[in-house]
Motif scaffolding. Structure first.
Motif, PDB file in Angstrom:
ATOM      1  N   LEU A 297      54.972  48.862  47.023  1.00  0.00           N
ATOM      2  CA  LEU A 297      55.089  47.303  47.851  1.00  0.00           C
ATOM      3  C   LEU A 297      56.397  47.573  47.485  1.00  0.00           C
ATOM      4  CD1 LEU A 297      52.494  45.707  46.352  1.00  0.00           C
ATOM      5  CD2 LEU A 297      52.313  46.522  48.468  1.00  0.00           C
ATOM      6  N   PRO A 298      56.956  46.767  48.883  1.00  0.00           N
ATOM      7  CA  PRO A 298      58.147  46.157  48.189  1.00  0.00           C
ATOM      8  C   PRO A 298      58.843  45.488  46.663  1.00  0.00           C
ATOM      9  CG  PRO A 298      57.528  45.149  50.244  1.00  0.00           C
ATOM     10  CD  PRO A 298      56.344  46.490  49.920  1.00  0.00           C
ATOM     11  N   LEU A 299      59.033  45.382  46.105  1.00  0.00           N
ATOM     12  CA  LEU A 299      60.062  44.634  44.890  1.00  0.00           C
ATOM     13  C   LEU A 299      59.727  43.584  44.753  1.00  0.00           C
ATOM     14  CD1 LEU A 299      61.335  45.770  42.589  1.00  0.00           C
ATOM     15  CD2 LEU A 299      63.671  44.951  42.707  1.00  0.00           C
ATOM     16  N   ASP A 300      59.356  42.889  46.304  1.00  0.00           N
ATOM     17  CA  ASP A 300      59.486  41.415  45.844  1.00  0.00           C
ATOM     18  C   ASP A 300      58.162  40.587  46.154  1.00  0.00           C
ATOM     19  OD1 ASP A 300      58.766  41.679  48.136  1.00  0.00           O
ATOM     20  OD2 ASP A 300      59.646  40.382  49.492  1.00  0.00           O
ATOM     21  N   GLU A 301      56.495  41.949  46.218  1.00  0.00           N
ATOM     22  CA  GLU A 301      55.738  41.975  46.711  1.00  0.00           C
ATOM     23  C   GLU A 301      55.404  42.719  44.645  1.00  0.00           C
ATOM     24  OE1 GLU A 301      53.900  42.930  49.647  1.00  0.00           O
ATOM     25  OE2 GLU A 301      55.675  42.292  50.709  1.00  0.00           O
ATOM     26  N   GLN A 302      56.001  42.739  44.160  1.00  0.00           N
ATOM     27  CA  GLN A 302      55.342  43.347  42.565  1.00  0.00           C
ATOM     28  C   GLN A 302      54.950  42.423  41.763  1.00  0.00           C
ATOM     29  OE1 GLN A 302      55.161  46.702  42.112  1.00  0.00           O
ATOM     30  NE2 GLN A 302      55.881  47.062  44.375  1.00  0.00           N
ATOM     31  N   PHE A 303      55.379  41.012  41.858  1.00  0.00           N
ATOM     32  CA  PHE A 303      54.621  40.231  40.980  1.00  0.00           C
ATOM     33  C   PHE A 303      53.562  39.735  41.149  1.00  0.00           C
ATOM     34  CE2 PHE A 303      59.154  40.155  40.482  1.00  0.00           C
ATOM     35  CZ  PHE A 303      59.617  40.142  39.087  1.00  0.00           C
ATOM     36  N   THR A 304      51.986  39.524  40.657  1.00  0.00           N
ATOM     37  CA  THR A 304      50.926  38.980  40.835  1.00  0.00           C
ATOM     38  C   THR A 304      51.165  37.919  39.470  1.00  0.00           C
ATOM     39  OG1 THR A 304      50.137  40.220  42.245  1.00  0.00           O
ATOM     40  CG2 THR A 304      48.682  38.430  40.987  1.00  0.00           C
ATOM     41  N   PHE A 305      51.546  36.986  38.836  1.00  0.00           N
ATOM     42  CA  PHE A 305      51.415  35.977  37.412  1.00  0.00           C
ATOM     43  C   PHE A 305      50.291  35.373  37.892  1.00  0.00           C
ATOM     44  CE2 PHE A 305      53.392  32.588  34.526  1.00  0.00           C
ATOM     45  CZ  PHE A 305      52.805  33.319  33.664  1.00  0.00           C
ATOM     46  N   THR A 306      49.024  34.930  36.977  1.00  0.00           N
ATOM     47  CA  THR A 306      47.816  34.331  36.607  1.00  0.00           C
ATOM     48  C   THR A 306      48.502  33.436  35.732  1.00  0.00           C
ATOM     49  OG1 THR A 306      46.648  36.540  35.996  1.00  0.00           O
ATOM     50  CG2 THR A 306      46.537  35.136  38.048  1.00  0.00           C
ATOM     51  N   LEU A 307      47.094  32.148  35.456  1.00  0.00           N
ATOM     52  CA  LEU A 307      47.045  32.046  34.194  1.00  0.00           C
ATOM     53  C   LEU A 307      45.636  31.162  34.438  1.00  0.00           C
ATOM     54  CD1 LEU A 307      48.572  30.536  31.673  1.00  0.00           C
ATOM     55  CD2 LEU A 307      49.132  28.476  33.473  1.00  0.00           C
ATOM     56  N   GLY A 308      45.094  30.930  32.844  1.00  0.00           N
ATOM     57  CA  GLY A 308      44.161  30.480  32.857  1.00  0.00           C
ATOM     58  C   GLY A 308      43.225  29.944  31.546  1.00  0.00           C
ATOM     59  N   LYS A 309      42.209  29.206  31.282  1.00  0.00           N
ATOM     60  CA  LYS A 309      42.496  28.811  30.446  1.00  0.00           C
ATOM     61  C   LYS A 309      40.818  29.063  28.978  1.00  0.00           C
ATOM     62  CE  LYS A 309      40.788  24.339  27.728  1.00  0.00           C
ATOM     63  NZ  LYS A 309      40.421  23.079  27.973  1.00  0.00           N
ATOM     64  N   LYS A 310      41.125  29.540  28.534  1.00  0.00           N
ATOM     65  CA  LYS A 310      40.167  30.286  27.409  1.00  0.00           C
ATOM     66  C   LYS A 310      38.208  29.572  28.257  1.00  0.00           C
ATOM     67  CE  LYS A 310      38.355  32.362  23.470  1.00  0.00           C
ATOM     68  NZ  LYS A 310      38.780  32.881  21.750  1.00  0.00           N
ATOM     69  N   GLY A 311      37.728  30.677  28.987  1.00  0.00           N
ATOM     70  CA  GLY A 311      36.371  30.439  28.912  1.00  0.00           C
ATOM     71  C   GLY A 311      36.491  30.165  30.706  1.00  0.00           C
ATOM     72  N   GLU A 312      37.019  30.103  31.971  1.00  0.00           N
ATOM     73  CA  GLU A 312      37.955  29.534  33.029  1.00  0.00           C
ATOM     74  C   GLU A 312      38.468  30.212  33.392  1.00  0.00           C
ATOM     75  OE1 GLU A 312      39.517  25.750  33.054  1.00  0.00           O
ATOM     76  OE2 GLU A 312      38.970  24.821  31.574  1.00  0.00           O
ATOM     77  N   GLU A 313      38.453  30.550  34.762  1.00  0.00           N
ATOM     78  CA  GLU A 313      38.779  32.058  35.382  1.00  0.00           C
ATOM     79  C   GLU A 313      39.930  30.965  36.410  1.00  0.00           C
ATOM     80  OE1 GLU A 313      38.293  33.260  40.144  1.00  0.00           O
ATOM     81  OE2 GLU A 313      37.066  31.421  39.700  1.00  0.00           O
ATOM     82  N   ALA A 314      41.062  32.776  35.779  1.00  0.00           N
ATOM     83  CA  ALA A 314      42.332  32.902  36.008  1.00  0.00           C
ATOM     84  C   ALA A 314      42.071  32.152  37.308  1.00  0.00           C
ATOM     85  CB  ALA A 314      42.904  34.036  36.058  1.00  0.00           C
ATOM     86  N   LYS A 315      43.331  32.009  37.653  1.00  0.00           N
ATOM     87  CA  LYS A 315      44.403  31.263  39.192  1.00  0.00           C
ATOM     88  C   LYS A 315      45.980  31.673  38.788  1.00  0.00           C
ATOM     89  CE  LYS A 315      42.082  26.654  39.761  1.00  0.00           C
ATOM     90  NZ  LYS A 315      41.794  25.994  39.474  1.00  0.00           N
ATOM     91  N   LEU A 316      45.836  32.340  40.302  1.00  0.00           N
ATOM     92  CA  LEU A 316      47.706  32.525  40.527  1.00  0.00           C
ATOM     93  C   LEU A 316      48.477  31.028  39.861  1.00  0.00           C
ATOM     94  CD1 LEU A 316      47.513  33.733  43.673  1.00  0.00           C
ATOM     95  CD2 LEU A 316      48.518  35.471  42.543  1.00  0.00           C
ATOM     96  N   VAL A 317      49.391  31.290  39.719  1.00  0.00           N
ATOM     97  CA  VAL A 317      50.171  30.189  38.561  1.00  0.00           C
ATOM     98  C   VAL A 317      50.820  29.188  39.537  1.00  0.00           C
ATOM     99  CG1 VAL A 317      52.659  31.065  38.855  1.00  0.00           C
ATOM    100  CG2 VAL A 317      52.265  29.883  36.861  1.00  0.00           C
ATOM    101  N   THR A 318      50.907  29.171  40.973  1.00  0.00           N
ATOM    102  CA  THR A 318      51.785  28.435  42.011  1.00  0.00           C
ATOM    103  C   THR A 318      50.657  27.800  42.174  1.00  0.00           C
ATOM    104  OG1 THR A 318      50.707  30.428  43.480  1.00  0.00           O
ATOM    105  CG2 THR A 318      53.280  29.694  42.984  1.00  0.00           C
ATOM    106  N   GLU A 319      48.969  28.104  42.250  1.00  0.00           N
ATOM    107  CA  GLU A 319      47.866  27.155  42.264  1.00  0.00           C
ATOM    108  C   GLU A 319      47.331  26.147  41.465  1.00  0.00           C
ATOM    109  OE1 GLU A 319      42.672  27.840  43.275  1.00  0.00           O
ATOM    110  OE2 GLU A 319      44.576  29.358  42.994  1.00  0.00           O
ATOM    111  N   PHE A 320      47.626  27.404  40.261  1.00  0.00           N
ATOM    112  CA  PHE A 320      47.771  26.258  38.575  1.00  0.00           C
ATOM    113  C   PHE A 320      48.169  25.269  38.629  1.00  0.00           C
ATOM    114  CE2 PHE A 320      47.376  25.010  34.830  1.00  0.00           C
ATOM    115  CZ  PHE A 320      46.152  25.988  33.692  1.00  0.00           C
ATOM    116  N   PHE A 321      49.726  25.491  39.173  1.00  0.00           N
ATOM    117  CA  PHE A 321      50.543  23.991  39.099  1.00  0.00           C
ATOM    118  C   PHE A 321      51.221  23.776  39.965  1.00  0.00           C
ATOM    119  CE2 PHE A 321      51.615  26.488  35.268  1.00  0.00           C
ATOM    120  CZ  PHE A 321      51.811  25.708  34.280  1.00  0.00           C
ATOM    121  N   ASN A 322      50.659  23.698  41.224  1.00  0.00           N
ATOM    122  CA  ASN A 322      50.757  23.625  42.701  1.00  0.00           C
ATOM    123  C   ASN A 322      51.886  23.432  42.479  1.00  0.00           C
ATOM    124  OD1 ASN A 322      49.810  21.492  44.784  1.00  0.00           O
ATOM    125  ND2 ASN A 322      49.958  20.144  44.532  1.00  0.00           N
ATOM    126  N   LEU A 323      51.751  25.199  42.883  1.00  0.00           N
ATOM    127  CA  LEU A 323      53.695  25.163  43.481  1.00  0.00           C
ATOM    128  C   LEU A 323      53.800  26.391  44.100  1.00  0.00           C
ATOM    129  CD1 LEU A 323      55.152  26.486  39.827  1.00  0.00           C
ATOM    130  CD2 LEU A 323      55.822  23.792  40.657  1.00  0.00           C
TER     131      LEU A 323
END
Length: 584
Positions: free
Chosen positions: A29-55
């Protein structure tokens, strides 16, 4: 990586993917598509950070840097070039207590995980005010030595005690940092103020690899949170130059503590796109960071910051006499000398040395009328109490030259500064008691780090000076000192002509320091243990004491990490907000 957060505390996230020049190439993949950053609270499904923080997804940034992989590479002048791809998510917060997992996927299958703990703190406010005293570099051993100097013994029993000795709660905090187990004053102060560990020279940021010292991911400080959530007022007092690391850590955000001009501007104008704290009181030294280059100063954009502060309704104070008569109704900027303020020993005993301090006006006359830590602290309290009303206040007061004099092995001046700190603590307790504020004020006395100082005995300095042979000079019963030192001569006598200079370059610009031939001529030559480019002593790993009195004092018992000072203060101020405030 593990990190702790206060619920509702603002912070930034910086993602970096490194590609060493001789390392594997990014493929697929191109360099700018290498990032996938997720965040999730323990016991809950992780989300993309943009979705998690509405960014919105931030722009990709690219740069490179070089580094030495080890000391052998440094000696061979063999640097490694590293290409960097990065994204930054700014001014976000986690509001629900619990454990979170942040996961960065990159480079076709590589993964890095971090565990974040949002602490579950009570939101009930228990203290209206907090006074945080910092004895920079102060250790238990130094307090023991200061007590020996300042208080009388009879039959091995002290007839009086230090103010700190009378505090109902004593604890110890560990001072390690991220990149070094022996910390500096910047990131150790940042840990106390944000609850986050950092790296050497960092003020309230996590260090990234970019060239810009101001774009590193920030973390909100106790002063910023306190003002943002409660409208509380803030004051800063230090015997150092006021842009030094410990005072700067209340509101500054930079990877380089040496950005003095920008730090002064931050006191007045805050940080762009971040929280601005209008500071009521700023007292200390460092006038050269306030007057412009035409007077020999070095300021941000060459502005006259006396004028800048005056334009925002600060009274400008430049000597002790003006300080004592200053209004308690107005904000105050008090700058009393260039560089660090004169030491207690020189202000009170060897007063001719005040000629070594320069006026804060920039006219190069001596600064002969300087206040001490006690006078600055009591006036700061009066201004904060008058201006804050029911909102309360937070004051940091630093005895900076305990550390600065320990660096130059000037133990007499260092211990004089410590005794001045203790006298200031006593006077503060008495003053708050006289104004009925003591019962609603938490008072803390601690340090940011230590030095490897101890007292091992006493010296007959008259006998030592009279001997002509070094080995005979060693017929003493006890002495004091450090172990991480440059070459020096020790005679264990007070330097009456001013602060000590223990080691110097014999050959100019050689970076090779020897014992100063003009220092302690009648003493003993001692070989140093530090690299020869060092002309001063360095910090140590030792735990440092924490004294607590007032609301929440029980939180400060035991042995704990330095970041817990922040969380305990936040608990006492009721800042653990589990939901967004109305302004958010």
């Amino acid at each position: 990586m593990k990190a702790d957060f206060l619920a509702g505390q603002y912070f930034d996230i910086r993602l970096e993917v490194h590609q060493p020049r001789n390392g594997s190439e990014f493929i697929g993949l191109p360099l700018d598509e290498q990032f996938t950053f997720t965040l999730g609270k323990k016991g809950e499904e992780a989300k993309l950070v943009t979705e998690f923080f509405n960014l919105e997804e931030p722009n990709l940034e690219k740069w490179n840097f070089t580094w030495y992989e080890d000391l052998f590479a440094r000696d061979a002048a063999r640097k490694t070039l590293v290409n960097v791809a990065s994204k930054a998510y700014r001014r976000i917060a986690l509001y629900e207590p619990g454990e979170y997992t942040a996961t960065l996927n990159y480079n076709n299958g590589s993964k890095t995980e971090a565990t974040w703990l949002v602490r579950d703190l009570a939101e009930e406010r228990k203290a209206k005010n907090i006074v945080l005293f910092i004895g920079d570099g102060m250790t238990t051993n130094m307090i023991t030595a200061a007590r020996l100097i300042g208080h009388k013994q009879v039959n091995g029993k002290y007839q009086s005690l230090m103010a700190m000795d009378k505090f109902p709660v004593v604890g110890h905090q560990m001072t390690h940092s991220i990149d070094s187990f022996i910390t500096d004053s910047a990131n150790s102060a940042a840990a106390l103020n944000t609850g986050h560990k950092s790296t050497v020279n960092c003020l309230n940021v996590y260090a990234d690899s970019s060239k810009d010292p101001f774009d590193d991911p920030k973390v909100e400080s106790i002063a910023e949170i306190f003002h943002r959530l409660t409208g509380g007022h803030v004051g800063i007092v230090s015997t150092a130059y006021i842009a030094d690391a410990t005072p700067a850590a209340l509101v500054s955000h930079t990877r380089l503590r040496s950005q003095y001009g920008a730090i002064v501007d931050t006191y007045l104008n805050g940080v762009n796109n971040w929280t601005h704290v209008p500071i009521d009181v700023i007292f200390g030294g460092g006038a050269e960071q306030f007057y412009p280059s035409e007077l020999g100063g070095v300021t941000y954009q060459d502005k006259n910051y006396y004028d800048e502060f005056a334009a925002q309704d600060y009274q400008i104070i430049q000597n002790r006499t003006a300080l004592l008569s200053a209004s308690n109704e107005e904000k105050a900027l008090g700058i009393f000398t260039t560089s660090n303020m004169a030491k207690w020993l020189d202000r009170n005993v060897y007063r001719d040395n005040l000629n070594q301090s320069l006026s804060p006006t920039g006219d190069e006359t001596p600064a002969l009328d300087q206040p001490g830590l006690k006078e600055m602290t009591l006036k700061a309290i009066d201004i904060l109490e008058t201006r804050s009303g029911d909102k309360g206040w937070f004051l940091m007061s630093e005895a900076a030259s305990i550390d600065k004099m320990m660096h130059v092995l000037d133990y007499d001046r260092a211990l004089g500064e410590l005794l001045e700190l203790d006298d200031t603590v006593k006077a503060t307790i008495d003053h708050l008691n006289s104004t009925n504020c003591l019962k609603e004020t938490l008072i803390l006395v601690t340090a940011d780090h230590g030095h490897g100082f101890d007292v091992m005995g006493s010296v007959d300095t008259h006998y030592l000076a009279a001997q002509n042979v070094d080995r005979k000079k060693r017929k003493f019963s006890l002495f004091q000192g450090l172990m991480a030192d440059p070459d020096r001569r020790e005679n264990w006598s007070v330097r009456k002509s001013g602060p000590r200079e223990p080691a110097v370059e014999i050959e100019e610009d050689s970076d090779d320091n020897y014992a100063n031939p003009e220092d302690g001529e009648d003493g003993i030559l001692l070989n140093g243990t530090l690299p020869v480019e060092n002309d001063q002593g360095v910090h140590s790993l030792t735990d440092v004491p924490v004294y607590a009195m007032g609301p929440c004092q029980e939180l400060f018992q035991g042995t704990y990490n330095s970041i817990d000072i922040f969380y305990n203060m936040a608990t006492c101020f009721g800042l653990g907000r589990g939901k967004p405030s109305t302004e958010e």
